[in-house]
Design a protein around this motif. Structure first.
Motif, short mmCIF file in Angstrom:
data_model
loop_
_atom_site.label_atom_id
_atom_site.label_comp_id
_atom_site.label_asym_id
_atom_site.label_seq_id
_atom_site.Cartn_x
_atom_site.Cartn_y
_atom_site.Cartn_z
N SER A 122 83.34 31.03 99.76
CA SER A 122 83.64 30.95 98.38
C SER A 122 83.79 32.60 98.27
CB SER A 122 82.87 30.28 97.43
OG SER A 122 81.65 30.88 97.65
N ALA A 123 84.35 33.03 97.00
CA ALA A 123 84.19 34.22 96.67
C ALA A 123 83.62 34.43 95.32
CB ALA A 123 85.52 35.01 96.48
N GLU A 124 82.45 35.15 95.45
CA GLU A 124 81.63 35.46 94.12
C GLU A 124 82.23 36.16 93.23
OE1 GLU A 124 78.61 33.75 93.69
OE2 GLU A 124 78.98 32.66 95.62
N PRO A 125 82.05 36.14 91.96
CA PRO A 125 82.48 36.88 90.82
C PRO A 125 82.83 38.42 91.21
CG PRO A 125 80.93 35.48 89.84
CD PRO A 125 80.82 35.52 91.28
N HIS A 126 83.78 39.03 91.22
CA HIS A 126 83.83 40.46 91.43
C HIS A 126 85.23 41.06 90.80
CE1 HIS A 126 86.77 38.37 94.29
NE2 HIS A 126 87.56 39.52 94.39
N GLN A 127 85.46 42.31 91.11
CA GLN A 127 86.74 42.94 90.62
C GLN A 127 87.08 43.75 91.58
OE1 GLN A 127 84.00 45.15 87.68
NE2 GLN A 127 85.60 45.07 86.32
N ASP A 128 88.42 43.79 91.78
CA ASP A 128 89.13 44.79 92.54
C ASP A 128 89.96 45.90 92.15
OD1 ASP A 128 88.78 42.98 95.04
OD2 ASP A 128 89.89 41.70 93.72
N LYS A 174 74.78 43.10 89.10
CA LYS A 174 74.91 42.97 90.59
C LYS A 174 74.20 41.97 91.32
CE LYS A 174 75.22 46.70 94.01
NZ LYS A 174 75.70 45.91 94.70
N ASP A 175 74.74 41.25 92.38
CA ASP A 175 74.30 40.25 93.18
C ASP A 175 73.28 41.01 94.05
OD1 ASP A 175 73.66 38.51 95.14
OD2 ASP A 175 75.32 37.07 94.39
N SER A 176 72.22 40.57 94.35
CA SER A 176 71.24 41.52 95.06
C SER A 176 71.23 41.11 96.74
CB SER A 176 69.93 41.69 94.55
OG SER A 176 69.40 40.13 94.37
N ARG A 177 71.86 40.02 97.02
CA ARG A 177 71.94 39.45 98.41
C ARG A 177 72.74 40.37 99.14
NH1 ARG A 177 74.15 33.87 97.20
NH2 ARG A 177 75.28 34.80 95.50
N PHE A 199 78.95 40.12 91.36
CA PHE A 199 78.20 40.01 90.14
C PHE A 199 77.20 38.70 90.37
CE2 PHE A 199 81.74 42.32 88.48
CZ PHE A 199 80.96 43.01 87.45
N ASP A 200 76.16 38.80 90.09
CA ASP A 200 75.07 37.64 90.08
C ASP A 200 75.63 36.60 88.92
OD1 ASP A 200 73.10 35.78 89.97
OD2 ASP A 200 71.53 37.31 90.33
N ARG A 201 76.04 35.43 89.27
CA ARG A 201 76.39 34.45 88.34
C ARG A 201 75.41 34.00 87.43
NH1 ARG A 201 80.75 31.28 89.24
NH2 ARG A 201 81.85 31.33 91.20
N PRO A 218 78.03 35.23 81.75
CA PRO A 218 78.66 34.14 81.16
C PRO A 218 79.50 33.33 82.13
CG PRO A 218 79.40 36.04 80.20
CD PRO A 218 78.62 36.53 81.13
N GLU A 219 79.74 31.96 81.78
CA GLU A 219 80.67 31.29 82.51
C GLU A 219 82.06 31.90 82.31
OE1 GLU A 219 80.21 27.09 82.31
OE2 GLU A 219 78.68 27.76 83.34
N ALA A 220 82.84 31.62 83.46
CA ALA A 220 84.25 32.08 83.41
C ALA A 220 85.04 31.40 82.37
CB ALA A 220 84.96 31.72 84.83
#
Ligand SMILES: O=C(O)CCC(=O)C(=O)O
Ligand SMILES: [Fe+2]
Length: 266
Positions: free
Chosen positions: A143-149, A199-202, A209-211, A215-217
């Motif tokens: 899957s792709a976690e929340p991000h921006q390009d 930010k997601d720390s993994r 981003f850490d979901r 907030p929800e999409a």
């Protein structure tokens, strides 16, 4: 919720006004159903799987891809050079692989040349021509976690990031999963500060981003096979896990002002 609904649009063909609405974020997402018919999608997916080698994002190793994303190369000089050395060849490979069908990227290039006053061109970064036409491959594992390009974050200080004012993502879906594989979009252009904060720390998710912290999409859209979907890639977005294969051909379209050509890259 009503405002968000108004920000999605379905159309039969792409127009200059729709593109401008995407660049200005008046439209969150634009969908052109059956941009490619089901038979062409099945044929192209088969050709791509048979003829082109699949790799995985160097900095998001769960996501498969054919060609290479510029984003992967940003902290690796060897990968960066490889990207520019091979960019023209990879464009040609996709064209040859699709023949006698048109590659979705060539279809886009022709379409933009017809509708944008100054046409479109493959982007260059400090004089080096970029690649356009990344095939993205999600399996049940990915899957792709929340991000921006955002090109300004990926290539700071370059001529390209200085001239691109807006950036949208282009995706044509050749294979779609039975369940999942939806696009999630937030009506939120997060700042760099927001990114560091949430930010997601993994390690495999340095782009994300850490979901649990955001907030929800605002919007969840399931692409159908053959759909062309465009959205402003500066908005936070994600792809939910797929039950099975999901193959898309993708690129970014950069707006550099009304009197300049649109620029394309992957
Ligand atoms: O595969 C998708 O639906 C969207 C992927 C994505 O993150 C992008 O195109 O920027
Ligand atoms: Fe993205």
């Amino acid at each position: 919720m009503n405002t968000i609904k108004m920000k999605t649009e379905v159309a039969n063909c792409l127009t200059t006004v729709q593109l401008k609405n995407l660049f200005n974020n008046n439209t969150l997402l634009l969908r052109l159903p059956e941009f490619f018919d089901p038979f062409s999608c099945a044929t192209l997916s088969q050709k791509i799987h048979q003829r082109m080698p699949l790799g995985f994002y160097e900095n998001a190793p769960k996501i498969g891809r054919i060609g290479k994303a510029f984003y992967e190369t940003i902290s690796n000089p060897d990968s960066h050079d490889e990207y520019f050395q091979n960019s023209s060849q990879w464009i040609e490979n996709l064209r040859k692989c699709c023949f006698p069908y048109i590659s979705p990227i060539d279809a886009l290039r022709v379409m933009l040349d017809d509708l944008w006053p100054k046409g479109s061109t493959v982007a260059s970064l400090d004089g080096r021509r970029m690649f356009v036409g990344l095939a993205r491959y999600f399996t049940s594992e990915s899957s792709a976690e929340p991000h921006q390009d955002i090109i300004q974050r990926d290539a700071p200080g370059t001529d390209l990031s200085a001239k691109v004012q807006r950036q949208i993502a282009f995706n044509v879906y050749l294979t779609t999963p039975e369940y999942g594989g939806e696009i999630e979009i937030w009506d939120w252009i997060a700042t760099q500060e927001d990114f560091y904060r949430f930010k997601d720390s993994r390690t495999d998710f340095a782009y994300a981003f850490d979901r649990t912290l955001i907030p929800e999409a605002d919007l969840l859209i399931k692409p159908n096979t053959g759909d062309l979907i465009l959205f402003n890639s500066n908005n936070v977005h994600a792809v939910t896990p797929s039950s099975d294969d999901r193959l898309s051909i993708s690129c970014f379209i950069g707006y550099c002002g009304d009197d300049s050509p649109l620029v394309l890259w992957s």
